[in-house]
Motif scaffolding. Structure first.
Motif: not given
Length: 149
Positions: A1-5, A42-43, A50-55
């Motif tokens: 959530m923070i990464a998207e923001t 776009g990412l 989200e995938w990168l944050a989970d990884t």
């Protein structure tokens, strides 16, 4: 959530900079800045963030990166040792066989002399002595002929 923001904020800031750049009549630069600033949003929209944050926060993913690093180190070490030795056994064997095939035949080591010209074996006649004045111009003529004049 923070990464998207964060990605959304970076995109908004980039578009703002692009607008200021376009206001200064640098449209090509503004378009380039806008293109770069649209990449983070776009990412986010494709789910890559989200995938990168989970990884990034997954211990299993970091262990996988460590295993890949060890694999790469082993691969590079074996390549370096192989180069120092001169290749694998099969490659060395093929190289020796190729060297034997490419070796000069014993009969070919002696120079082959054909019948040849009889004129080549005669000593060349001495050139006639030219007057001293022609000698200076012969050098100039040679230079002019060399340059095609």
């Amino acid at each position: 959530m923070i990464a998207e923001t964060v990605c959304s904020a970076v995109s908004a800031a980039g578009l703002g900079i692009a607008a200021v750049t376009a206001y200064r009549r640098r449209f090509l630069t503004a378009a380039r800045i806008a293109a770069y600033s649209l990449v983070p949003i776009g990412l986010v929209m494709t789910g890559v963030v989200e995938w990168l944050a989970d990884t990034a926060f997954s211990p299993v993913a970091w262990a996988g990166f460590a295993v890949l690093g060890v694999s790469w180190a082993l691969f590079m070490t074996t390549r370096a040792v192989e180069r120092r030795r001169g290749g694998t056994r099969k490659e060395r064997k093929e190289a020796r066989a190729a060297a034997r095939r490419d070796a000069v035949a014993p009969a070919a080591s002696a120079p082959s002399l054909g019948p040849g010209d009889r004129q080549a074996t005669r000593p060349a006649a001495k050139p006639t002595a030219a007057p001293r004045g022609d000698e200076d111009f012969s050098d100039i003529e040679a230079i002019l002929k060399k340059h095609g004049i």
